[in-house]
Design a protein around this motif. Structure first.
Motif, mmCIF file in Angstrom:
data_model
loop_
_atom_site.group_PDB
_atom_site.id
_atom_site.type_symbol
_atom_site.label_atom_id
_atom_site.label_comp_id
_atom_site.label_asym_id
_atom_site.label_seq_id
_atom_site.Cartn_x
_atom_site.Cartn_y
_atom_site.Cartn_z
ATOM 1 N N ALA A 83 0.080 8.457 -7.513
ATOM 2 C CA ALA A 83 0.787 7.178 -7.738
ATOM 3 C C ALA A 83 -0.011 6.282 -6.835
ATOM 4 O O ALA A 83 -1.025 6.576 -5.936
ATOM 5 N N LYS A 84 0.025 4.896 -7.091
ATOM 6 C CA LYS A 84 -0.527 3.901 -6.552
ATOM 7 C C LYS A 84 -0.103 3.834 -4.998
ATOM 8 O O LYS A 84 1.229 4.001 -4.836
ATOM 9 N N THR A 85 -0.777 3.564 -3.994
ATOM 10 C CA THR A 85 -0.345 3.531 -2.628
ATOM 11 C C THR A 85 0.891 2.424 -2.500
ATOM 12 O O THR A 85 1.817 2.780 -1.759
ATOM 13 N N GLU A 86 0.656 1.383 -3.117
ATOM 14 C CA GLU A 86 1.752 0.534 -3.018
ATOM 15 C C GLU A 86 3.211 0.797 -3.416
ATOM 16 O O GLU A 86 4.174 0.649 -3.151
ATOM 17 N N ASP A 87 2.985 1.649 -4.474
ATOM 18 C CA ASP A 87 4.290 2.093 -5.149
ATOM 19 C C ASP A 87 5.052 3.520 -4.188
ATOM 20 O O ASP A 87 6.159 3.635 -4.171
ATOM 21 N N ILE A 88 4.143 4.080 -3.524
ATOM 22 C CA ILE A 88 4.465 5.224 -2.546
ATOM 23 C C ILE A 88 5.328 4.462 -1.431
ATOM 24 O O ILE A 88 6.246 4.917 -0.869
ATOM 25 N N ALA A 90 6.457 1.332 -1.567
ATOM 26 C CA ALA A 90 7.662 0.953 -1.769
ATOM 27 C C ALA A 90 8.899 1.811 -2.014
ATOM 28 O O ALA A 90 9.944 1.611 -1.214
ATOM 29 N N MET A 91 8.566 3.105 -2.220
ATOM 30 C CA MET A 91 9.760 4.090 -2.507
ATOM 31 C C MET A 91 10.110 4.377 -1.110
ATOM 32 O O MET A 91 11.152 4.548 -0.990
ATOM 33 N N VAL A 294 15.974 2.198 -10.364
ATOM 34 C CA VAL A 294 15.015 2.212 -9.504
ATOM 35 C C VAL A 294 13.797 3.161 -9.998
ATOM 36 O O VAL A 294 13.958 4.368 -10.108
ATOM 37 N N PRO A 295 12.650 2.755 -10.531
ATOM 38 C CA PRO A 295 11.784 3.902 -11.181
ATOM 39 C C PRO A 295 11.023 4.532 -10.011
ATOM 40 O O PRO A 295 10.745 4.439 -8.959
ATOM 41 N N LEU A 297 8.846 7.613 -8.371
ATOM 42 C CA LEU A 297 7.380 8.249 -8.449
ATOM 43 C C LEU A 297 7.249 9.385 -9.261
ATOM 44 O O LEU A 297 8.202 10.171 -9.614
ATOM 45 N N GLN A 302 7.943 12.239 -5.824
ATOM 46 C CA GLN A 302 8.982 11.757 -5.503
ATOM 47 C C GLN A 302 9.915 12.953 -4.697
ATOM 48 O O GLN A 302 10.706 12.779 -3.886
#
Ligand SMILES: Cc1cc2nc3c(=O)[nH]c(=O)nc-3n(C[C@H](O)[C@H](O)[C@H](O)COP(=O)(O)O)c2cc1C
Length: 355
Positions: A83-88, A90-91, A294-295, A297, A302
């Protein structure tokens, strides 16, 4: 042949075609597994999240408690999970409200983990221990691993959620296939991306049974003898029950989880990706409601990010933040011992099918 003596029971060397579902997460204790096998069914260990040494220790305990066959279940990992670092990040931020509400000092963060190497080490234990039965979900192992296991006499059980997956499992060498209907509790075993694995058992069982020549066992929403008899009439040669075994005294489910199962109605479950990143059915609670839209990971990222929160919630007695996996038959849950449940299932099915 009657419902008990068929090619599935013959292949496994068991008395009744009733499997206690493998359920990962500390639920399938050696007492539960051996209890089912000692009553003539097939107890199964949900070893997907277990460390190799813990699997070995539990196998030893099961063997001390029963001389009957039992199974071990693993998760076949996806290749290249990322997963993209920014998505991790954000979650992690989304999840912080739960960790702080639960008084956790650490902010949600991903552990360093090599999922493929964990799976390989788990597999190595199963080979060394020469376990009687191995089942798999989330995918099909490499052909070399399947043939290694088969060479040493291990029975291979695949999990399929549609006809194509069942056919692929048979081609890969499965001795039998668990077909998981959409009613089922816990994770969907679906591994064919882009195909629906959301078929109800009433429709899935006969179509899968027609498509493959190996025996099929039905899973999803079966809680009592009526469900077993229906599945057998639809073409299954066996059944796999998960939710029904969770409220057994011997199951490792948290007391609040057991309470939630005993109180839940048939319309209170839903499928969510919020806990693990993979669709799974559980009793709706605050965490599932909050996280709608909320999408998540991808699995298992996740899962690893939410695991400490769920563990802390269990410790603090906060079921609103725990994963309460359950099938749509949950309203039929009963507080029983494994022996009481097995006797009830066997006697009830005999009464229905041997009339
Ligand atoms: C709490 C829970 C955990 C589960 N974990 C696993 C697992 O580790 N491996 C697996 O193959 N299936 C797992 N399943 C799915 C079961 O194998 C089975 O498909 C399901 O329990 C059948 O539906 P039912 O719960 O309505 O009986 C799990 C199910 C539940 C309820």
């Amino acid at each position: 042949m009657g419902w008990k003596q068929n090619s599935l029971t013959a292949r496994l060397g068991i008395q009744y075609p009733i499997f206690q579902a493998p359920m990962a997460g500390g639920l399938t204790t050696p007492e539960l597994i051996s209890g089912v096998s000692n009553c003539g069914g097939l107890g199964n260990m949900g070893a997907g999240y277990m460390m190799p040494d813990d699997i070995r220790a539990d196998i030893k305990q099961v063997r001390e408690l029963t001389d009957q066959p039992f199974g071990i279940n693993l998760f076949v990992p996806d290749r290249d999970v990322s997963a993209k670092t920014e998505d991790i990040i954000a979650m992690g931020t989304v999840l912080e409200r739960y960790s702080s509400e639960l008084g956790m000092a650490e902010k949600p963060a991903l552990p360093e983990k090599d999922y493929t190497s964990l799976y390989k080490k788990q597999l190595a234990v199963l080979m060394e221990e020469r376990v009687p039965v191995c089942s798999f979900t989330f995918g099909i192992p490499d052909s070399t691993d399947i043939s290694e296991l088969k060479k040493q006499g291990t029975v291979i059980i695949g999990t399929a959620t549609n006809v194509n997956e069942a056919v692929e499992w048979e081609e890969a060498g499965a001795d039998m296939i668990v077909v998981q209907g959409f009613e089922a509790g816990g994770h969907r075993g679906t591994f064919h991306r882009g195909e629906s694995g959301q078929i109800g058992s009433m429709a899935l069982i006969p179509q899968a049974a027609d498509a493959v020549s190996c025996p099929v066992a039905a899973a999803g929403g079966i809680m009592d003898a009526r469900g077993i008899a229906a599945a057998m009439i639809l073409g299954a040669e066996g059944v796999q029950l998960g939710t029904a075994f969770l409220t057994c005294r011997e199951s490792g489910a948290h007391p609040l989880y057991k309470q939630a199962l005993l109180n839940a109605r048939e319309d209170q479950t839903a499928v969510t990706k919020a806990f693990s990143g993979k669709p799974a059915r559980g009793i709706r609670n605050q965490f599932m409601e909050d996280m709608q839209g909320v999408p998540a990971l991808p699995y298992p990222l996740q899962n690893d990010l939410t695991a400490p929160i769920r563990k802390q919630a269990a410790k603090m007695g906060r079921p609103e933040f725990m994963s309460l996996w359950a099938g749509q038959g949950v309203g039929l849950s009963e507080e029983v011992t494994v022996k009481e449940l097995m006797i009830k299932l066997v006697k009830g099915t005999e009464a229905l099918l041997e009339k």
